[in-house]
Design a protein around this motif. Structure first.
Motif, PDB file in Angstrom:
ATOM      1  N   HIS A  87     -36.347  77.153  99.871  1.00 29.74           N
ATOM      2  CA  HIS A  87     -36.738  76.684 101.203  1.00 29.74           C
ATOM      3  C   HIS A  87     -37.483  77.792 101.953  1.00 29.74           C
ATOM      4  CE1 HIS A  87     -35.833  74.692 105.208  1.00 29.74           C
ATOM      5  NE2 HIS A  87     -36.004  75.943 105.575  1.00 29.74           N
ATOM      6  N   GLU A  88     -36.890  78.963 102.017  1.00 28.67           N
ATOM      7  CA  GLU A  88     -37.505  80.062 102.763  1.00 28.67           C
ATOM      8  C   GLU A  88     -38.793  80.550 102.100  1.00 28.67           C
ATOM      9  OE1 GLU A  88     -36.639  80.605 105.738  1.00 28.67           O
ATOM     10  OE2 GLU A  88     -34.796  79.441 105.628  1.00 28.67           O
ATOM     11  N   VAL A 105     -38.087  69.566 101.269  1.00 31.81           N
ATOM     12  CA  VAL A 105     -38.512  68.819 100.079  1.00 31.81           C
ATOM     13  C   VAL A 105     -38.783  69.799  98.933  1.00 31.81           C
ATOM     14  CG1 VAL A 105     -40.329  67.371  99.070  1.00 31.81           C
ATOM     15  CG2 VAL A 105     -39.374  66.794 101.307  1.00 31.81           C
ATOM     16  N   PHE A 106     -39.493  70.887  99.218  1.00 28.25           N
ATOM     17  CA  PHE A 106     -39.780  71.893  98.197  1.00 28.25           C
ATOM     18  C   PHE A 106     -38.474  72.474  97.644  1.00 28.25           C
ATOM     19  CE2 PHE A 106     -40.679  76.258  96.841  1.00 28.25           C
ATOM     20  CZ  PHE A 106     -41.709  76.052  95.938  1.00 28.25           C
ATOM     21  N   GLY A 107     -37.568  72.863  98.539  1.00 38.07           N
ATOM     22  CA  GLY A 107     -36.291  73.434  98.105  1.00 38.07           C
ATOM     23  C   GLY A 107     -35.489  72.476  97.242  1.00 38.07           C
ATOM     24  N   TRP A 108     -35.454  71.199  97.628  1.00 38.31           N
ATOM     25  CA  TRP A 108     -34.728  70.201  96.848  1.00 38.31           C
ATOM     26  C   TRP A 108     -35.400  70.001  95.495  1.00 38.31           C
ATOM     27  CZ3 TRP A 108     -30.858  66.281  98.424  1.00 38.31           C
ATOM     28  CH2 TRP A 108     -30.186  66.646  99.588  1.00 38.31           C
ATOM     29  N   MET A 109     -36.726  69.992  95.450  1.00 39.57           N
ATOM     30  CA  MET A 109     -37.440  69.807  94.181  1.00 39.57           C
ATOM     31  C   MET A 109     -37.185  70.970  93.224  1.00 39.57           C
ATOM     32  SD  MET A 109     -41.093  68.172  95.487  1.00 39.57           S
ATOM     33  CE  MET A 109     -41.966  69.222  94.393  1.00 39.57           C
ATOM     34  N   MET A 110     -37.021  72.164  93.740  1.00 35.80           N
ATOM     35  CA  MET A 110     -36.881  73.362  92.914  1.00 35.80           C
ATOM     36  C   MET A 110     -35.439  73.638  92.495  1.00 35.80           C
ATOM     37  SD  MET A 110     -39.948  74.256  92.545  1.00 35.80           S
ATOM     38  CE  MET A 110     -39.723  75.818  91.722  1.00 35.80           C
ATOM     39  N   THR A 111     -34.476  72.895  93.029  1.00 36.56           N
ATOM     40  CA  THR A 111     -33.065  73.124  92.744  1.00 36.56           C
ATOM     41  C   THR A 111     -32.530  71.955  91.911  1.00 36.56           C
ATOM     42  OG1 THR A 111     -32.916  74.236  94.884  1.00 36.56           O
ATOM     43  CG2 THR A 111     -30.842  73.653  93.814  1.00 36.56           C
TER      44      THR A 111
END
Length: 116
Positions: free
Chosen positions: A27-28, A88-94
């Protein structure tokens, strides 16, 4: 630098505090990507805004409950479009979060568009 802060914090706090650290790091990192792309942490990208369902309202709040409204992965995503994109990016990458996001996109076309 972020890693040195995280490692130090992990030594000082109970393990449960960092259970979702992988999501937070992604996320960050995306906030940094946005800043590098647009020279603005709060850039209102028209294409991103157009993907949200009509009536989507961004405001304050910091809870990470899953899929609280169509087009949003968490209540924190509702804080603003910059948080929506980073969530959204953080969820996609985890991996564990990505599975939930994928399931929600089966019935949420706004999230499906954001995921692509």
């Amino acid at each position: 630098m972020l890693l040195s802060i995280v490692l130090l914090a992990m030594e000082r706090y109970p393990a449960g505090v960092f259970a979702r650290m992988d999501l937070r790091v992604h996320h960050e990192c995306y906030h940094v990507i946005e800043y590098r792309l647009f020279n603005d942490f709060y850039f209102r990208e028209p294409a991103w805004l157009a993907m949200s369902p009509p009536g989507t309202a961004y405001g304050k709040g910091f809870q990470n409950l899953g899929h609280p409204h169509p087009g949003l992965v968490s209540l924190h995503a509702a804080c603003g479009p910059e948080e929506d994109k980073t969530e959204v990016f953080g969820w996609m990458m985890t991996p564990a979060y990505a599975l939930r996001l994928e399931a929600w996109t089966a019935f949420d076309p706004a999230l499906l568009a954001k995921r692509k």
